[in-house]
Write an enzyme that holds these catalytic residues in place. Structure first.
Site, PDB file in Angstrom:
ATOM      1  N   ASN A 429      57.060  38.717  81.327  1.00 54.34           N
ATOM      2  CA  ASN A 429      57.693  39.837  80.884  1.00 54.34           C
ATOM      3  C   ASN A 429      59.292  39.522  80.657  1.00 54.34           C
ATOM      4  O   ASN A 429      59.544  39.474  79.315  1.00 54.34           O
ATOM      5  CB  ASN A 429      57.690  40.824  81.892  1.00 54.34           C
ATOM      6  CG  ASN A 429      58.212  42.131  81.585  1.00 54.34           C
ATOM      7  OD1 ASN A 429      58.563  42.321  80.436  1.00 54.34           O
ATOM      8  ND2 ASN A 429      58.489  43.174  82.284  1.00 54.34           N
ATOM      9  N   ASP A 430      60.017  39.205  81.566  1.00 61.58           N
ATOM     10  CA  ASP A 430      61.481  39.132  81.388  1.00 61.58           C
ATOM     11  C   ASP A 430      61.752  37.891  80.169  1.00 61.58           C
ATOM     12  O   ASP A 430      62.581  37.907  79.356  1.00 61.58           O
ATOM     13  CB  ASP A 430      62.334  38.736  82.702  1.00 61.58           C
ATOM     14  CG  ASP A 430      62.115  40.169  83.610  1.00 61.58           C
ATOM     15  OD1 ASP A 430      61.845  41.071  83.071  1.00 61.58           O
ATOM     16  OD2 ASP A 430      62.132  39.963  84.631  1.00 61.58           O
TER      17      ASP A 430
END
Length: 501
Positions: A429-430
């Protein structure tokens, strides 16, 4: 020299530990490096058991056997996905040991003071040791004899060392317990709920400043002869600082926190070494402390975080409302992904914690073998903070026997995404979030990320539409060239395997 064997053994063990640490920097040499560490620790333990102050054999062997049994159980039962929290809880044990050793040193100083007074001498006075009755000296433990030989200046230094050991150990202990709870996603060790968000008491950093100031005051009081009560209060202050510091750090920074606590535990071990007069503990503690600090700094650079900001519990950081994400997530099935892979010439796979949770590394490795057998260029892109522990993804891929030469770091592969046909994001994700570049108010603003959205097609393997561990929305999922491949990562990849030509 009575302890020549122990000194020589410690030198050999120290060299092996240095070789082990150096070897862990590369995947090819990591297995050999682990064995260096194992042999070095074996030599260190044997040298300690047979060196000066040896004794209490039954207690020593029972404790070693107990520790070995616990270690074996952990090593065989803990999943790779649980390694970050295991490391964190191990750090807490080092911190707690430093606290106990520090208090033991204080108790021994007080005891030796009483012994000297009963013999009409003053602890630390010149030639006081030589004036003591030989029978009294023989009754002392090895640690007692070590303290008995110290001058008044050395006694003062020992008091400083034990205070530092207790304080660093206390900070490490509670900080590591909180990190464990955040990483594990549960609070079974604590009487209150823990989640991944950054939380501080009302007043924020003023509490940390007050506790640190109180610690300095108590250090002065203790060194001025204030007594052991000052140590107790100083320990409580350190325990609070460890708790409040790590509570103030959010989930996105937890990989740095684990590395930072590793450094703290190293300095705590070094303080133990100074208190016990153990040269090897000093060397090993310094190695762990300095390497952990360097790794934390490298990871902060990789995340565009201020090193001081992170270690002080999240000073600074972006503020303001985050940019709204427009569009919708478009799903795709296994047939669509397989068709794109069969037509692609170049594929980049980006693994993340979701792959670790699903234990999908073997399936990903099999997919890689099939694609490469079909003549396609397949490479892996590894972000420095992928997963929840430095090197987490590298270990998983090595376990699945993915060739080392196709596993590339972010700086080596980021410029290649515009020429990539397909990028597959598996549980990340990040580290693939374009908001880091586009949104100055994002919690990860300025963090270097893998620019996979520049590939011709992007497929994201994800369980659902959630925001992930750190709770940050990802605009990548809404881009025109992105398709969401929903489902368990292992099941999703397994469904692709028979469809790949």
């Amino acid at each position: 020299m009575d302890n020549a064997f122990t000194i020589a053994a410690y030198v050999v063990a120290g060299v092996l530990f240095i070789l082990s640490l150096g070897g862990l920097s590369g995947q090819e040499s990591a297995k050999r490096a682990v064995w260096y560490g194992i042999v070095g620790m074996g030599i260190a333990v044997l040298a300690t058991l047979f060196g000066p102050g040896s004794g209490l054999w039954l207690a020593s062997l029972v404790l070693i056997a107990g520790g070995a049994a616990v270690g074996y159980q952990l090593a065989t039962k803990v999943e790779m996905t649980q390694m970050p929290e295991l490391v964190a809880i191990m750090h807490s044990m080092v911190g707690l040991a430093a606290v106990f050793v520090g208090f033991n040193a204080d108790v021994m100083i007080n005891f030796m003071t009483g012994v000297y007074e009963s013999a009409g001498q003053v602890l630390g006075a010149a030639d006081a040791y030589a004036a003591m009755p030989e029978e009294t000296i023989k009754e002392l433990s090895a640690f007692g004899q070590l303290i008995a030989k110290k001058t008044s200046v050395e006694i003062g230094i020992l008091r400083v060392e034990l205070v530092l050991g207790i304080w660093i150990g206390a900070v490490t202990f509670t900080g590591s317990v909180i990190a464990y709870a955040k990483l594990a996603g549960r609070s079974s060790l604590l009487p209150f709920e823990i989640d991944t968000s950054a939380k501080k008491l009302p007043g924020g950093h003023a509490w940390n400043i007050a506790a640190a100031s109180l610690s300095i005051l108590l250090l002065i009081v203790y060194l001025s002869g204030g007594g052991s009560w000052a140590l107790v209060l100083l320990t409580i202050a350190g325990l609070f600082i460890g708790y409040h510091l790590i509570m103030g750090i959010g989930g996105a920074d937890m990989p740095v926190v684990v590395s930072m606590l590793n450094s703290y535990s190293g300095w705590a071990a070094a303080a133990i070494g100074f208190s016990l007069g153990n040269d090897l503990l000093i060397v090993v503690g310094a190695l762990v402390g300095s390497s952990g600090a360097i790794l934390s700094y490298i990871m902060c650079k990789a995340m565009n975080r201020s090193f001081v900001s992170v270690i002080l519990g999240g000073f600074g950081g972006p503020t303001g409302e985050q940019m709204a994400v427009e569009g919708e997530q478009i799903a795709i099935d296994a047939d669509g992904v397989a068709t794109a892979l069969n037509e692609a010439d170049s594929v980049v796979i980006i693994p993340g914690y979701g792959m670790a949770v699903a234990q999908a590394q073997q399936s990903v490795a099999e997919m890689t073998r099939k694609l490469r057998a079909a003549g396609k260029e397949v490479r892996f892109a590894i972000h420095p903070v992928a997963g929840r522990l430095p090197g987490h993804m590298n270990v998983l891929l090595a376990e699945a026997k993915v060739p080392y030469d196709i596993v590339l770091e972010m700086d080596e592969i980021n410029d290649d995404f515009p020429d990539t046909d397909v990028a597959i994001v598996i549980g990340s994700n990040d580290i693939v979030n374009p908001a880091a570049q586009d949104d100055p108010n994002s919690p990860i603003a300025g963090m270097p990320v893998l620019e996979c959205w520049k590939a011709k097609q992007v497929f994201v393997s994800k369980r659902g539409q959630g925001t992930g561990y750190s709770g940050i929305e990802n605009p990548l999922f809404y881009k025109d060239n992105t398709r969401m491949f929903y489902g368990d990562a292992k099941a999703s990849i397994d469904s692709l395997l028979p469809k790949i030509d």
